[in-house]
Design an enzyme around this catalytic site. Structure first.
Site, PDB file in Angstrom:
ATOM      1  N   SER A   1       0.820  -1.217   0.000  1.00  0.00           N
ATOM      2  CA  SER A   1       0.000   0.000   0.000  1.00  0.00           C
ATOM      3  C   SER A   1       0.855   1.270   0.000  1.00  0.00           C
ATOM      4  O   SER A   1       1.856   1.369   0.713  1.00  0.00           O
ATOM      5  CB  SER A   1      -0.888   0.004   1.248  1.00  0.00           C
TER       6      SER A   1
ATOM      7  N   GLY B   1       1.967  11.522   5.149  1.00  0.00           N
ATOM      8  CA  GLY B   1       0.839  11.979   5.971  1.00  0.00           C
ATOM      9  C   GLY B   1      -0.493  11.430   5.482  1.00  0.00           C
ATOM     10  O   GLY B   1      -1.531  12.062   5.649  1.00  0.00           O
ATOM     11  N   LEU B   2      -0.425  10.233   4.874  1.00  0.00           N
ATOM     12  CA  LEU B   2      -1.635   9.513   4.470  1.00  0.00           C
ATOM     13  C   LEU B   2      -2.537  10.306   3.529  1.00  0.00           C
ATOM     14  O   LEU B   2      -3.762  10.240   3.599  1.00  0.00           O
ATOM     15  CB  LEU B   2      -2.402   9.013   5.700  1.00  0.00           C
TER      16      LEU B   2
ATOM     17  N   ASN C   1      -6.605  -0.812   1.422  1.00  0.00           N
ATOM     18  CA  ASN C   1      -5.939  -0.427   2.666  1.00  0.00           C
ATOM     19  C   ASN C   1      -6.671   0.805   3.216  1.00  0.00           C
ATOM     20  O   ASN C   1      -7.008   1.705   2.446  1.00  0.00           O
ATOM     21  CB  ASN C   1      -4.474  -0.112   2.352  1.00  0.00           C
TER      22      ASN C   1
ATOM     23  N   CYS D   1      -1.599   4.339  12.848  1.00  0.00           N
ATOM     24  CA  CYS D   1      -2.090   5.716  12.812  1.00  0.00           C
ATOM     25  C   CYS D   1      -2.383   6.194  14.222  1.00  0.00           C
ATOM     26  O   CYS D   1      -2.843   5.410  15.058  1.00  0.00           O
ATOM     27  CB  CYS D   1      -3.399   5.779  12.026  1.00  0.00           C
TER      28      CYS D   1
ATOM     29  N   ILE E   1       5.804  -6.003   7.541  1.00  0.00           N
ATOM     30  CA  ILE E   1       5.660  -4.918   8.479  1.00  0.00           C
ATOM     31  C   ILE E   1       5.358  -3.599   7.764  1.00  0.00           C
ATOM     32  O   ILE E   1       5.629  -3.468   6.569  1.00  0.00           O
ATOM     33  CB  ILE E   1       6.972  -4.700   9.315  1.00  0.00           C
TER      34      ILE E   1
ATOM     35  N   GLY F   1       8.806  -5.561   3.383  1.00  0.00           N
ATOM     36  CA  GLY F   1       9.848  -4.738   3.988  1.00  0.00           C
ATOM     37  C   GLY F   1      11.142  -4.952   3.228  1.00  0.00           C
ATOM     38  O   GLY F   1      11.860  -5.927   3.450  1.00  0.00           O
TER      39      GLY F   1
END
Ligand SMILES: Cc1cc2nc3c(=O)[nH]c(=O)nc-3n(C[C@H](O)[C@H](O)[C@H](O)COP(=O)(O)O)c2cc1C
Length: 307
Positions: free
Chosen positions: A21, A72-73, A99, A130, A191, A243
């Site tokens: 994502s 920052g999404l 996601n 978050c 992760i 990862g």
């Protein structure tokens, strides 16, 4: 013929290679480079109920073995995703994993509800890295109690396969995976990025406007492999490993440590066809080793001393 198909709960994947994502947008840009039918699953950029602008710039800085990001999404919001992006993704015979995240438990629940009702979303991946607005901005996934509340609430909301994406910024990742399993998660992703900082030595300031960011890429791979192994031993549900996977060889480490599927993230920025090359390389390795099924190497790690 080598079998590459795997199951993540009730979700059947033709091969175990997904996109991570936030590194693959909503698929459109990458469709210029390869047929998205080649992927095991498409995991889209993290979505929230309302659109987000994200953090001020600079939001990305390179490190010697990866990158630090504090996006920052930023995202277009679930409504726009369903209207503008999902019709394109529905054209492919590849499962779409949405996601999502929120600032409050209620926002997570609403996001899960809206995505479940959309049609064309095959599974949900909860990003719990978050901050929780109602609990002094403590990250949901670093506190077992808050994590339990948010995962249980989402589980009640959706009948889609539910994947919980664990934060690595914890002391005992196996314990967090058990919380996810007990709350009804169908799988865990292991992760997310590790919090880091890069300093501009002339200005004596952090390079990122947000000061800290998430470290991804080859630098985090050994940590991710170790965490996949710990989670594999802690739970019965499937583990999706990610990862720093850049090559098939890297991906195979994750399968051997216990991952049932893997996701390719930062590598997409360097080589847009990395997921396909990785899938082909996995099949080639299995053939070379005389194996006929990817599932046979999952968790095949041996740690007993050689005799
Ligand atoms: C630019 C960028 C944006 C990301 N956005 C998200 C996101 O929206 N939701 C999420 O769960 N993970 C997000 N991640 C984390 C990745 O999905 C992945 O877990 C992490 O980068 C580790 O894999 P990698 O080293 O292969 O990139 C993002 C990572 C990067 C580099």
């Amino acid at each position: 013929m080598v079998n590459l198909s795997v199951k993540i709960g009730s979700l059947a994947l033709k091969n175990p290679v997904m996109t991570a994502s936030g590194t693959f947008g909503y698929g459109e840009e990458y469709a210029e480079f390869f047929d998205l039918n080649e992927l095991g699953a498409i995991v889209v950029k993290g979505l929230s109920v309302t659109p987000r602008q994200g953090n001020p710039t600079p939001r990305i800085v390179e490190t010697p073995a990866g990158m630090l990001n504090a996006i920052g999404l930023q995202n277009i919001g679930i409504k726009a995703f369903i209207q503008d992006k999902l019709p394109f993704l529905r054209r492919f015979a590849t499962p779409v994993i949405a996601n999502f995240f929120g600032d409050t438990i209620n926002e997570y629940v609403r996001a899960a509800e809206e995505l479940s009702a959309a049609g064309g979303v095959h599974a949900l991946e909860m990003n719990i890295s978050c901050p929780n607005k109602q609990a002094g901005w403590i990250v949901f996934g670093t506190d077992p109690k808050t994590m339990e509340q948010v995962v249980s609430a989402v589980r009640k909301t959706t009948s889609l396969p539910l994947i919980v994406k664990l934060s690595p910024n914890v002391t005992d990742i196996g314990c967090m995976a058990r919380v996810a399993e007990q709350c009804g998660a169908d799988a865990v992703s292991v992760i997310n990025t590790l919090t880091g900082m890069v300093v501009d030595i002339k200005k004596r300031r952090p390079v990122l406007a947000n000061a800290t960011g998430g470290l991804s890429g080859p630098a985090i791979r050994p940590i991710a492999v170790r965490m996949v192994w710990e989670v594999y031993k802690a739970v019965k549900i499937p583990v999706i490993g990610m990862g720093g996977i850049m090559t098939a060889r890297d991906a195979l480490e994750f399968f051997i440590a216990g991952a049932r599927a893997i996701a390719v993230g930062t590598a997409n920025f360097i080589n847009p066809v990395a997921p396909v090359e990785i899938r082909n390389g996995i099949a080639e390795f299995l053939r070379e080793e005389g194996l006929s099924d990817i599932n046979d190497i999952v968790g095949s790690l041996s740690i007993t001393p050689k005799t």
